[in-house]
Enzyme design. Structure first.
Site, PDB file in Angstrom:
ATOM      1  N   GLN A 180     -59.524 -20.612  -4.757  1.00  0.00           N
ATOM      2  CA  GLN A 180     -59.777 -20.754  -3.734  1.00  0.00           C
ATOM      3  C   GLN A 180     -61.046 -20.949  -4.008  1.00  0.00           C
ATOM      4  OE1 GLN A 180     -56.903 -19.246  -1.016  1.00  0.00           O
ATOM      5  NE2 GLN A 180     -56.744 -21.397  -0.162  1.00  0.00           N
ATOM      6  N   CYS A 234     -53.706 -23.985   5.085  1.00  0.00           N
ATOM      7  CA  CYS A 234     -54.488 -23.410   4.228  1.00  0.00           C
ATOM      8  C   CYS A 234     -55.834 -23.857   4.047  1.00  0.00           C
ATOM      9  CB  CYS A 234     -52.918 -23.688   2.363  1.00  0.00           C
ATOM     10  SG  CYS A 234     -54.134 -23.103   0.889  1.00  0.00           S
ATOM     11  N   LEU A 235     -56.598 -22.843   3.408  1.00  0.00           N
ATOM     12  CA  LEU A 235     -58.144 -23.398   3.309  1.00  0.00           C
ATOM     13  C   LEU A 235     -58.095 -24.716   2.926  1.00  0.00           C
ATOM     14  CD1 LEU A 235     -60.121 -20.055   3.681  1.00  0.00           C
ATOM     15  CD2 LEU A 235     -59.641 -21.795   6.194  1.00  0.00           C
ATOM     16  N   GLY A 246     -56.562 -15.390   4.735  1.00  0.00           N
ATOM     17  CA  GLY A 246     -56.294 -14.912   2.985  1.00  0.00           C
ATOM     18  C   GLY A 246     -57.113 -15.787   2.308  1.00  0.00           C
ATOM     19  N   HIS A 261     -48.025 -16.155   0.521  1.00  0.00           N
ATOM     20  CA  HIS A 261     -48.854 -17.359   0.657  1.00  0.00           C
ATOM     21  C   HIS A 261     -50.129 -17.720  -0.695  1.00  0.00           C
ATOM     22  CE1 HIS A 261     -51.148 -21.124   2.447  1.00  0.00           C
ATOM     23  NE2 HIS A 261     -51.480 -20.895   1.495  1.00  0.00           N
ATOM     24  N   GLU A 262     -50.792 -16.024  -0.346  1.00  0.00           N
ATOM     25  CA  GLU A 262     -52.139 -15.675  -1.074  1.00  0.00           C
ATOM     26  C   GLU A 262     -51.247 -15.890  -2.912  1.00  0.00           C
ATOM     27  OE1 GLU A 262     -54.707 -16.426  -0.174  1.00  0.00           O
ATOM     28  OE2 GLU A 262     -54.103 -17.001   1.983  1.00  0.00           O
ATOM     29  N   HIS A 269     -50.777 -18.746  -4.805  1.00  0.00           N
ATOM     30  CA  HIS A 269     -52.513 -19.513  -5.273  1.00  0.00           C
ATOM     31  C   HIS A 269     -52.163 -18.577  -6.426  1.00  0.00           C
ATOM     32  CE1 HIS A 269     -53.812 -21.800  -2.203  1.00  0.00           C
ATOM     33  NE2 HIS A 269     -53.510 -20.934  -1.416  1.00  0.00           N
TER      34      HIS A 269
HETATM   35 CO    CO Z   1     -53.458 -20.892   0.957  1.00  0.00          CO
END
Ligand code: CO
Length: 190
Positions: free
Chosen positions: A51, A94-95, A46, A136-137, A140
């Site tokens: 991000q 998470c990236l 994701g 999760h996304e 963000h």
């Molecule tokens: Co994330």
């Protein structure tokens, strides 16, 4: 298409709320294409627009449901979570927090309304990993990260580890730069 740099914590853009997309134009398609390539390169499941430093309200998902099934690339623009059911606890990463993995409790099933890149409206039911990833996304886009879903103590410990690892990585980089500088011949000034 281009691979975009992924923003990492504590970059303030991760705290910003993303704004409704109104233009379903070539610029949006370029962002989605670039984000698709960025997510594939990073091997993420994701990726939210903030991000990569963009404040449009959209995210991508490509989730493995089991060993043989994956969702394929889903481009989720202007999402709304209209229903949540059940509960699931899963260790998330998470990236934007390299190296951090923490258990988070989320709904096990959600009803997600969104638009695709053409502006067409869709309604889907997400379960399990797909529901976890979508929540999760979605967080963000609200300026919320998975770290915010932890208890204060867990969050403090996770961030302390994260800071220490970043400091060590920075120390390594400084040491390498100093070694490089020592190897450089003196500059000729004329
Ligand atoms: Co994330």
């Amino acid at each position: 298409m281009a691979v975009l740099p992924v923003v990492t914590f504590p970059d303030p853009v991760l705290r910003q709320r993303c704004k409704e997309v109104t233009a379903f134009d070539a610029d949006l398609h370029k962002l989605l294409d670039d984000m698709g390539q960025t997510m594939a390169t990073a091997e993420g499941i994701g990726l939210a627009a903030n991000q990569v430093g963009d404040l449009r309200r959209l995210f991508l998902m490509d989730v493995h449901i089991d060993d043989n099934t994956r969702t394929g690339l889903l481009e989720i623009v202007n999402p709304r979570i209209v229903a949540k059911r059940g509960e699931v606890r899963f260790e998330e990463g998470c990236l934007s927090f390299p190296g951090v993995f923490e258990f988070v409790v989320r709904a096990n099933e959600i009803e997600l309304h969104y638009q695709d890149r053409t502006g067409a409206a869709h309604k889907i039911i997400c379960r399990g990993m797909v529901a976890i990833c979508a929540q999760h996304e979605y967080d963000h886009l609200e300026g919320v990260t998975f770290i915010d879903r932890l208890s204060p103590l867990k969050r403090q410990l996770a961030l302390r580890d994260y800071d220490r690892r970043n400091r060590e990585a920075l120390d390594d980089k400084t040491a390498r730069a100093k070694a490089r500088a020592r190897r450089q011949p003196p500059q000729q000034i004329s």
